[in-house]
Design a protein around this motif. Structure first.
Motif, PDB file in Angstrom:
ATOM      1  N   MET A 125      92.860  23.088  54.455  1.00  0.00           N
ATOM      2  CA  MET A 125      91.714  22.740  55.284  1.00  0.00           C
ATOM      3  C   MET A 125      91.288  23.948  56.105  1.00  0.00           C
ATOM      4  SD  MET A 125      92.428  18.831  56.547  1.00  0.00           S
ATOM      5  CE  MET A 125      94.176  18.947  56.889  1.00  0.00           C
ATOM      6  N   GLY A 126      89.992  24.195  56.161  1.00  0.00           N
ATOM      7  CA  GLY A 126      89.486  25.354  56.871  1.00  0.00           C
ATOM      8  C   GLY A 126      89.204  25.064  58.334  1.00  0.00           C
ATOM      9  N   ALA A 127      88.717  26.081  59.019  1.00  0.00           N
ATOM     10  CA  ALA A 127      88.337  25.939  60.425  1.00  0.00           C
ATOM     11  C   ALA A 127      87.303  24.831  60.577  1.00  0.00           C
ATOM     12  CB  ALA A 127      87.781  27.257  60.951  1.00  0.00           C
ATOM     13  N   ALA A 128      87.419  24.080  61.680  1.00  0.00           N
ATOM     14  CA  ALA A 128      86.519  22.947  61.921  1.00  0.00           C
ATOM     15  C   ALA A 128      86.545  22.605  63.400  1.00  0.00           C
ATOM     16  CB  ALA A 128      86.962  21.740  61.091  1.00  0.00           C
ATOM     17  N   ALA A 129      85.719  21.657  63.792  1.00  0.00           N
ATOM     18  CA  ALA A 129      85.716  21.193  65.172  1.00  0.00           C
ATOM     19  C   ALA A 129      87.086  20.623  65.518  1.00  0.00           C
ATOM     20  CB  ALA A 129      84.638  20.136  65.367  1.00  0.00           C
ATOM     21  N   SER A 130      87.662  21.094  66.608  1.00  0.00           N
ATOM     22  CA  SER A 130      88.984  20.622  67.006  1.00  0.00           C
ATOM     23  C   SER A 130      88.866  19.411  67.919  1.00  0.00           C
ATOM     24  CB  SER A 130      89.738  21.726  67.750  1.00  0.00           C
ATOM     25  OG  SER A 130      89.108  22.008  68.992  1.00  0.00           O
ATOM     26  N   GLY A 131      89.936  18.647  67.987  1.00  0.00           N
ATOM     27  CA  GLY A 131      89.941  17.470  68.837  1.00  0.00           C
ATOM     28  C   GLY A 131      89.720  17.794  70.298  1.00  0.00           C
ATOM     29  N   SER A 139      96.553  23.894  57.161  1.00  0.00           N
ATOM     30  CA  SER A 139      95.317  23.695  57.909  1.00  0.00           C
ATOM     31  C   SER A 139      95.081  24.850  58.867  1.00  0.00           C
ATOM     32  CB  SER A 139      95.379  22.377  58.678  1.00  0.00           C
ATOM     33  OG  SER A 139      94.192  22.149  59.409  1.00  0.00           O
ATOM     34  N   ASP A 140      93.924  25.474  58.751  1.00  0.00           N
ATOM     35  CA  ASP A 140      93.523  26.520  59.688  1.00  0.00           C
ATOM     36  C   ASP A 140      93.290  25.866  61.050  1.00  0.00           C
ATOM     37  OD1 ASP A 140      92.114  28.438  61.204  1.00  0.00           O
ATOM     38  OD2 ASP A 140      91.174  29.289  59.419  1.00  0.00           O
ATOM     39  N   PRO A 141      94.006  26.266  62.093  1.00  0.00           N
ATOM     40  CA  PRO A 141      93.870  25.596  63.385  1.00  0.00           C
ATOM     41  C   PRO A 141      92.639  25.999  64.187  1.00  0.00           C
ATOM     42  CG  PRO A 141      95.427  27.394  63.583  1.00  0.00           C
ATOM     43  CD  PRO A 141      95.031  27.319  62.118  1.00  0.00           C
ATOM     44  N   ARG A 142      91.888  26.994  63.739  1.00  0.00           N
ATOM     45  CA  ARG A 142      90.781  27.485  64.542  1.00  0.00           C
ATOM     46  C   ARG A 142      89.665  26.446  64.697  1.00  0.00           C
ATOM     47  NH1 ARG A 142      89.773  33.176  61.639  1.00  0.00           N
ATOM     48  NH2 ARG A 142      90.323  31.840  59.844  1.00  0.00           N
ATOM     49  N   CYS A 143      89.045  26.472  65.856  1.00  0.00           N
ATOM     50  CA  CYS A 143      87.981  25.518  66.186  1.00  0.00           C
ATOM     51  C   CYS A 143      86.633  26.207  66.057  1.00  0.00           C
ATOM     52  CB  CYS A 143      88.172  24.989  67.598  1.00  0.00           C
ATOM     53  SG  CYS A 143      86.822  23.916  68.156  1.00  0.00           S
ATOM     54  N   THR A 144      85.759  25.651  65.233  1.00  0.00           N
ATOM     55  CA  THR A 144      84.443  26.260  65.042  1.00  0.00           C
ATOM     56  C   THR A 144      83.578  26.176  66.291  1.00  0.00           C
ATOM     57  OG1 THR A 144      83.748  24.162  64.039  1.00  0.00           O
ATOM     58  CG2 THR A 144      84.372  25.950  62.543  1.00  0.00           C
ATOM     59  N   ILE A 145      83.800  25.176  67.122  1.00  0.00           N
ATOM     60  CA  ILE A 145      83.011  25.048  68.347  1.00  0.00           C
ATOM     61  C   ILE A 145      83.360  26.170  69.326  1.00  0.00           C
ATOM     62  CG2 ILE A 145      82.507  23.576  70.336  1.00  0.00           C
ATOM     63  CD1 ILE A 145      83.142  21.161  68.552  1.00  0.00           C
ATOM     64  N   ALA A 146      84.639  26.535  69.381  1.00  0.00           N
ATOM     65  CA  ALA A 146      85.103  27.531  70.351  1.00  0.00           C
ATOM     66  C   ALA A 146      85.072  28.954  69.817  1.00  0.00           C
ATOM     67  CB  ALA A 146      86.523  27.186  70.794  1.00  0.00           C
ATOM     68  N   ASP A 147      85.220  29.125  68.515  1.00  0.00           N
ATOM     69  CA  ASP A 147      85.374  30.453  67.913  1.00  0.00           C
ATOM     70  C   ASP A 147      84.046  30.934  67.346  1.00  0.00           C
ATOM     71  OD1 ASP A 147      86.071  32.716  66.419  1.00  0.00           O
ATOM     72  OD2 ASP A 147      88.028  31.890  65.857  1.00  0.00           O
ATOM     73  N   GLU A 148      83.472  31.956  67.938  1.00  0.00           N
ATOM     74  CA  GLU A 148      82.154  32.429  67.523  1.00  0.00           C
ATOM     75  C   GLU A 148      82.174  33.234  66.232  1.00  0.00           C
ATOM     76  OE1 GLU A 148      80.079  34.299  70.737  1.00  0.00           O
ATOM     77  OE2 GLU A 148      80.191  32.502  71.998  1.00  0.00           O
ATOM     78  N   ASP A 149      83.336  33.356  65.594  1.00  0.00           N
ATOM     79  CA  ASP A 149      83.389  33.930  64.250  1.00  0.00           C
ATOM     80  C   ASP A 149      82.837  32.958  63.220  1.00  0.00           C
ATOM     81  OD1 ASP A 149      84.508  36.309  65.090  1.00  0.00           O
ATOM     82  OD2 ASP A 149      86.563  35.701  64.657  1.00  0.00           O
ATOM     83  N   PHE A 150      82.608  31.716  63.633  1.00  0.00           N
ATOM     84  CA  PHE A 150      82.136  30.675  62.725  1.00  0.00           C
ATOM     85  C   PHE A 150      80.811  30.099  63.205  1.00  0.00           C
ATOM     86  CE2 PHE A 150      86.770  30.679  62.517  1.00  0.00           C
ATOM     87  CZ  PHE A 150      86.973  30.820  61.156  1.00  0.00           C
TER      88      PHE A 150
END
Length: 240
Positions: A153-159, A210-221
């Motif tokens: 699973m890739g980076a996505a919105a985190s809880g 699962s990639d733990p990165r959050c797309t909402i917080a990480d501006e690389d996404f």
């Protein structure tokens, strides 16, 4: 070295927003052709993606994603995106299945022992309505074994950042147990990846990354929640 020159039984790739030619607010490696970006820029980005993974561009199969739980089996290149579907499954080699996201969960599945791969767009509604479960079932129908399936699973919105009304969190939890959570602000939220991990384990799929990165917080996404008008990154899976 192109990825297809590496001796691996299956390939899984995720992109970020870096490395393309699109201008703001799609800057720069936008792969979505439905978000208002210059079509020529998207075409250039997709051609660049195909070259980087070592496949002809025609071998990349895209979806017309509609937040459904529809799963489609493909066995050959498509001139246009597969209509109204949110998961693709194939047993064909050198056919890269692509999923576009900007907060939803991109899910790549493979059973390379039995030669079956899948790409899933698991947004809140699709995940709630069983898109991943239905994809696993379709893979098994084509010869895969749940115990041999690997999921990435890739980076996505985190809880901690995906805030929703309590009624919505309760509704998703009722269909995807383990997804309801609290955000970093203490409000109700949804962690789609957490719910999907629990669901996959219940199906006998235990090889899960699962990639733990959050797309909402990480501006690389790209993030629809953060930016509104924005591009899309991709996940791709294929049998070489």
């Amino acid at each position: 070295m192109a990825l297809n020159e590496v001796n691996r039984p299956v390939r899984k790739v995720f992109t970020t927003r870096a490395g393309g030619v699109s201008l703001s607010p799609y800057r720069s490696f936008n792969l979505g052709d439905h978000v208002g970006d210059d079509p020529a820029a998207v075409a250039t980005n997709r051609a660049r993606l195909a070259e980087s993974i070592g496949l002809p561009e025609r071998n990349l199969v895209w979806m017309e994603q509609v937040h459904s739980n529809t799963v489609t089996v493909v066995d050959a290149p498509r001139e246009n995106p597969v209509p109204a579907t949110d998961a693709l499954v194939t047993t064909s080699r050198r056919l890269a299945l692509a999923v576009l996201v900007a907060d939803c969960v991109p899910v790549l599945l493979s059973d390379h022992h039995n030669g079956v791969v899948a790409a899933v767009h698991a947004g809140r509604m699709g995940a709630r309505n069983g898109i991943v479960e239905r994809t696993v079932a379709q893979m098994v129908e084509l010869g895969a074994e749940a115990a041999r399936i690997h999921v990435l699973m890739g980076a996505a919105a985190s809880g901690k950042n995906y805030e929703v009304p309590k009624a919505m969190a309760d509704d998703v939890e009722s269909r995807l147990p383990g997804s309801r959570t609290r955000t970093s602000q203490g409000t109700w939220g949804i962690d789609v990846r957490a719910g999907l991990i629990r669901q996959l384990l219940s199906l006998g799929v235990t090889a899960i990354d699962s990639d733990p990165r959050c797309t909402i917080a990480d501006e690389d996404f790209f993030s629809y929640r953060r930016e509104g008008k924005t591009g899309r990154q991709a996940g791709l899976v294929w049998l070489p």
